[in-house]
Design an enzyme around this catalytic site. Structure first.
Site, short mmCIF file in Angstrom:
data_model
loop_
_atom_site.label_atom_id
_atom_site.label_comp_id
_atom_site.label_asym_id
_atom_site.label_seq_id
_atom_site.Cartn_x
_atom_site.Cartn_y
_atom_site.Cartn_z
N GLY A 154 0.86 -1.28 -0.02
CA GLY A 154 0.00 -0.09 -0.15
C GLY A 154 0.84 1.29 -0.12
N CYS A 155 0.03 2.31 -0.34
CA CYS A 155 1.07 3.57 -0.51
C CYS A 155 1.40 4.36 0.97
CB CYS A 155 0.11 4.65 -1.07
SG CYS A 155 -1.43 4.94 -0.53
#
Length: 325
Positions: A134-135
């Protein structure tokens, strides 16, 4: 040349993925799948690609592509793979959160490896299936990993991070509407953000005696893209020792670099870089981590993982300049 397929082609991450792969010297885009846009020009949706491609979206797949990128909403990747069969030699990179945790990593006999190259490079190089991080998780893990690797996390970690509007995807909502987001700032999902699972998993794998907490406050910024994260925890060493520790940890990293100067987002937006800065205050070490949420936090890292899987240069297709001015 290898053939790539992209599933969920109308979103931000797919748009960035197409932009990168169009200029990748080792890849041809075989198809871009989108049931809602089948038959439409890709450049009609991703308008930055006008003049770059004449391809159209399709609602059919080629089961023999060399690599498949899943750019679907969270929870939809498994459903898609259940409904479509691909060759045993097709490598799959999933950009959702579906297969990131160890308990979810095996799906229909496919074992997904967590794709954070700075920590798991050797595993990625041998993997057929990748769970792209995920970012927020990428920015935060890269801020914490050197400490965990040296078993130096002895206290809780406090993280404050702000993301641009593209982090919420293309679907409209109250908090992505321009009149709400402009000149505004807010937090959301305090202490319970879904990326905490993968963050804690990596810390625990690097430092098995880790028993503290990561207190994470995610924020919405009034800008389009980028993540600016700050983390702090107790550190008994000096500023110089912290700088040396982080510099040594990332000395061979293709895209993660340690800066001696304070950071800002314009240094990383439109690149696959993660920049790190450390600052000692009393007994606390402040670590700043900056990435582009759509590139190092999603599509750029996915291509980086693909390069490692196929034995290409890790930086191939990712030599991107920051929009500094």
């Amino acid at each position: 040349m290898i053939k790539a397929g992209i599933i969920g082609g109308a979103g931000y991450t797919a748009g960035e993925l197409i932009r990168i792969l169009l200029h990748h010297t080792k890849v041809n885009i075989d198809f871009v799948f989108s049931t809602s846009n089948a038959g439409n020009k890709i450049s009609a949706v991703h308008q930055d690609l006008v003049g770059s491609t004449e391809q159209h979206f399709t609602d059919t797949v080629n089961s023999n592509v060399d690599v498949l990128f899943l750019c679907l909403g969270h929870g939809n990747s498994g459903k898609f793979l259940s409904e479509h069969q691909f060759s045993n030699r097709t490598k799959i990179i999933d950009l959702s959160n579906e297969f990131r945790l160890t308990n979810d990593a095996v799906f229909q006999g496919k074992e997904f490896v967590y794709g954070l190259p700075e920590v798991y490079k050797e595993h990625i190089q041998k993997a057929n299936y990748i769970a792209n991080p995920g970012c927020f998780a990428t920015a935060i893990q890269l801020a914490i990993a050197p400490l965990a690797h040296h078993k130096l996390i002895k206290n809780n970690i406090h993280v404050n991070a702000v993301t641009g509007a593209t982090g919420a995807g293309t679907s409209l909502s109250k908090t992505t509407h321009f009149t709400w987001r402009d000149n505004n700032f807010s937090y959301y999902k305090p202490f319970v953000h879904q990326h905490l699972g993968e963050i804690n998993q990596t810390i625990k794998q690097l430092q098995s005696d880790y028993s503290n907490e990561v207190f994470f406050m995610p924020n919405r910024g009034n800008f389009s893209r980028g993540i600016f994260a700050t983390a702090y925890t107790e550190f008994k060493g000096t500023q110089e020792e912290a700088l040396q520790l982080f510099s040594n940890f990332y000395k061979d990293a293709a895209f993660t670099h340690v800066s001696e100067q304070p950071l800002h987002l314009k240094q990383v937006v439109n690149t696959n870089k993660c920049l790190i800065h450390v600052h000692k205050h009393g007994n606390q070490l402040l670590i700043t981590s900056c990435i582009d949420n759509l590139l190092k936090g999603a599509s750029g890292q996915a291509v980086q993982n693909m390069n490692l899987q196929f034995g290409f240069e890790e930086t191939e297709g990712l030599q991107l300049k920051a929009n500094f001015f």
